[in-house]
Design a protein around this motif. Structure first.
Motif, short mmCIF file in Angstrom:
data_model
loop_
_atom_site.label_atom_id
_atom_site.label_comp_id
_atom_site.label_asym_id
_atom_site.label_seq_id
_atom_site.Cartn_x
_atom_site.Cartn_y
_atom_site.Cartn_z
N GLY A 129 49.88 48.05 43.61
CA GLY A 129 50.16 46.63 43.26
C GLY A 129 49.48 45.80 42.53
N SER A 130 49.39 44.49 42.48
CA SER A 130 48.93 43.86 41.34
C SER A 130 47.78 43.96 41.25
N GLY A 132 45.64 45.89 42.99
CA GLY A 132 45.27 47.38 43.01
C GLY A 132 45.15 47.49 41.75
N SER A 170 43.94 46.99 49.53
CA SER A 170 44.49 46.30 48.91
C SER A 170 46.46 45.94 49.04
N ARG A 182 45.13 53.08 60.55
CA ARG A 182 46.11 53.84 60.07
C ARG A 182 44.81 55.00 58.91
N HIS A 219 36.34 39.10 49.26
CA HIS A 219 37.40 38.86 48.57
C HIS A 219 37.72 37.24 47.25
N PHE A 222 40.18 35.33 42.60
CA PHE A 222 40.58 35.33 40.98
C PHE A 222 41.98 36.31 41.41
N GLY A 223 42.97 36.08 40.98
CA GLY A 223 43.75 37.12 40.84
C GLY A 223 44.24 37.75 39.64
P1 NAD Z 1 50.65 43.56 45.93
O1 NAD Z 1 52.24 42.82 46.81
O2 NAD Z 1 50.87 43.01 44.75
O3 NAD Z 1 50.24 45.05 46.22
C1 NAD Z 1 50.50 45.54 47.16
C2 NAD Z 1 50.42 46.71 47.28
O4 NAD Z 1 50.19 47.32 48.12
C3 NAD Z 1 51.48 47.28 46.66
O5 NAD Z 1 51.75 48.24 45.34
C4 NAD Z 1 52.32 47.89 47.84
O6 NAD Z 1 53.51 48.71 47.44
C5 NAD Z 1 51.39 47.75 48.48
N1 NAD Z 1 52.13 48.98 49.75
C6 NAD Z 1 52.93 48.09 50.93
N2 NAD Z 1 52.05 48.54 51.83
C7 NAD Z 1 51.80 49.77 52.43
C8 NAD Z 1 51.70 50.46 53.06
N3 NAD Z 1 51.97 50.59 54.31
N4 NAD Z 1 50.22 51.68 52.53
C9 NAD Z 1 50.08 51.27 51.55
N5 NAD Z 1 50.51 50.81 50.81
C10 NAD Z 1 51.42 49.96 50.83
O7 NAD Z 1 49.82 42.24 46.59
P2 NAD Z 1 48.42 41.90 45.47
O8 NAD Z 1 48.69 40.41 44.91
O9 NAD Z 1 47.93 42.80 44.85
O10 NAD Z 1 47.24 41.56 47.11
C11 NAD Z 1 46.69 42.41 47.78
C12 NAD Z 1 45.40 42.06 48.20
O11 NAD Z 1 44.77 41.85 47.17
C13 NAD Z 1 46.36 40.73 49.68
O12 NAD Z 1 45.49 40.89 50.49
C14 NAD Z 1 46.01 39.73 48.90
O13 NAD Z 1 45.63 38.84 49.66
C15 NAD Z 1 44.58 39.55 47.75
N6 NAD Z 1 44.08 39.08 46.85
C16 NAD Z 1 45.54 38.85 46.18
C17 NAD Z 1 45.31 38.10 44.70
C18 NAD Z 1 46.39 37.86 43.95
O14 NAD Z 1 46.48 36.47 43.19
N7 NAD Z 1 47.62 38.32 43.91
C19 NAD Z 1 43.57 36.94 44.76
C20 NAD Z 1 42.98 37.62 45.51
C21 NAD Z 1 42.93 38.44 46.60
#
Ligand code: NAD
Length: 394
Positions: A129-130, A132, A170, A182, A219, A222-223
């Motif tokens: 994910g982003s 990650g 993440s 899990r 937490h 930032f993104g």
């Molecule tokens: P995202 O949707 O881009 O990525 C999520 C990832 O999780 C994807 O690769 C998806 O395939 C994977 N995933 C989904 N179900 C899964 C499972 N059962 N097992 C394993 N992997 C699984 O989301 P993101 O923007 O990267 O956000 C991830 C976390 O980061 C969230 O908790 C969010 O609150 C936190 N966060 C995000 C930001 C932001 O700006 N994007 C900022 C701070 C915190």
């Protein structure tokens, strides 16, 4: 001399002797300025070389890049020095903030290359994910062994978790607790389990239940589009065995982050206001513009810079993934209650406008201004700075 172009004068005006002497004087002054500019650049290069030595020392002792007190002292000293030399202190401050930021960004980039626990294995759950991918790069660059467990990798979970020292969850907010549960059976007892979810209480409890070893909630405020972690805040919510978790906090510190430690419940309470109400109001404003089919480019043409900035904040929200916001807004009954309070407050204001009660508006305004206190001045200063930057750039 005749020219082919009838619009051009037959000959260029020649400089009289006075003009020539002005020209010579101007050239002399410009040469002096060029020499001063060269000196400024070479002094900056000398400063840069000294910073390199500081980096080496910090690297050897795992010291953080950002030292707020030192920076603020330096800024006030330079402001005073500037004022004594007849220069605008704000101008000096702005120059120095830019120089210090550059220095911090370079230091962070250099320090990032050496992990606090380089060589350790880090598992990023949701690593495709982003966020990650963002952390993958930072950990890999710092010399960690990075593994990914994404949604299709659970059949391999046993192997992926073997020997890991840090697990970062993440995944989308709504499945964080389920994923923690899990993961639990696969985790080595001494590995750190953490998450980066924007809400903290429920995920932290789920992690504590799933894993008997060290647990800490993170937490990042930032993104994934943030190019540097310089001065970015990361909230740390303690779970279990914080001394074992220390190195991951030190790592974020070494990358330039500011660490804010608070318990999960408090985090969620403060975030309710900072995020839930703010995002809800921003969403509602964007939605309203949409329903009214406002001509955005036309309003921008007529807009003051502050409106542009505000609209920028609204537009920014809609450039992102809706689930990020829905999970924050819909997180808990407490947040729903808060939104109801917000709506009630808006209704009262509408009644005031309907009654044409300007006096009440003014009284309320003054009360709120008093409550904001010195922050109003700070807000004025900071937003003016942003507006100036906006005008400078666009
Ligand atoms: P995202 O949707 O881009 O990525 C999520 C990832 O999780 C994807 O690769 C998806 O395939 C994977 N995933 C989904 N179900 C899964 C499972 N059962 N097992 C394993 N992997 C699984 O989301 P993101 O923007 O990267 O956000 C991830 C976390 O980061 C969230 O908790 C969010 O609150 C936190 N966060 C995000 C930001 C932001 O700006 N994007 C900022 C701070 C915190």
């Amino acid at each position: 001399m005749e020219t082919d172009n009838p619009k051009q004068p037959a000959s260029l005006p020649t400089l009289n002797p006075v003009d020539n002497s002005i020209k010579r004087e101007l050239e002399t002054l410009r040469r002096k300025l060029d020499i001063i500019d060269q000196k400024i650049v070479s002094l900056l290069a000398k400063r840069h070389a000294e910073v390199e030595r500081v980096v080496a020392l910090k690297k050897a002792h795992n010291l953080p890049v950002y030292h707020p007190a030192r920076e603020e002292n330096l800024i006030s000293h330079c402001r005073n020095q500037g004022a004594e030399a007849g220069l605008d202190p704000d101008y000096i401050e702005e120059l120095y903030r830019r120089i210090l930021r550059q220095s911090r960004v370079e230091q962070t980039a250099r320090l990032a290359r050496k992990g606090v626990r380089a060589g350790a294995t880090v598992l990023l759950v949701g690593g495709l994910g982003s966020m990650g991918q963002y952390f993958h790069k930072w950990f890999a660059d710092a010399g960690y062994q990075v593994r990914i467990l994404d949604r299709d990798d659970w059949s391999n979970a046993d192997k992926l978790c073997h020997g890991v020292e840090l697990v970062i969850i993440s995944v989308p907010i709504e499945i964080t607790t389920e994923v923690a549960g899990r993961l639990g059976p696969f985790l080595p007892i001494d590995c750190i389990l953490t998450d980066i979810t924007s809400i903290k209480e429920r995920p932290l409890n789920a992690m504590l239940e799933a894993h008997q070893g060290p647990v800490v909630g993170l937490h990042p405020l930032f993104g994934p589009t943030t190019s540097t972690m310089d001065k970015q805040i990361i909230v740390v919510t303690p779970g279990r065995d914080m001394s074992a978790c220390r190195w991951i906090i030190d790592q974020f510190n070494a990358w330039g982050c500011i660490i804010l430690q608070v318990n999960a419940e408090k985090h969620d309470e403060v975030m309710s206001i900072v995020q839930t109400v703010r995002h809800f109001a921003t969403f509602a404003f964007g939605q309203f513009l949409f329903h009214k089919q406002i001509d955005l480019s036309r309003t921008l043409e007529f807009s003051s810079p502050i409106y542009r900035l505000e609209l920028g904040m609204v537009g920014r929200l809609f450039a992102q993934d809706p689930s990020l916001y829905s999970e924050i807004i819909f997180a808990s009954p407490k947040r729903l209650a808060l939104l109801k309070d917000y709506l009630a407050s808006l209704s009262n204001n509408l009644a005031m406008v309907e009654k044409g009660d300007k006096e009440m508006f003014n009284v309320e305004f003054k009360k709120i201004a008093e409550w904001f206190g010195p922050f109003s001045e700070q807000a004025m200063r900071e937003s003016t700075y942003l507006i100036d930057k906006l005008i400078e750039r666009f």
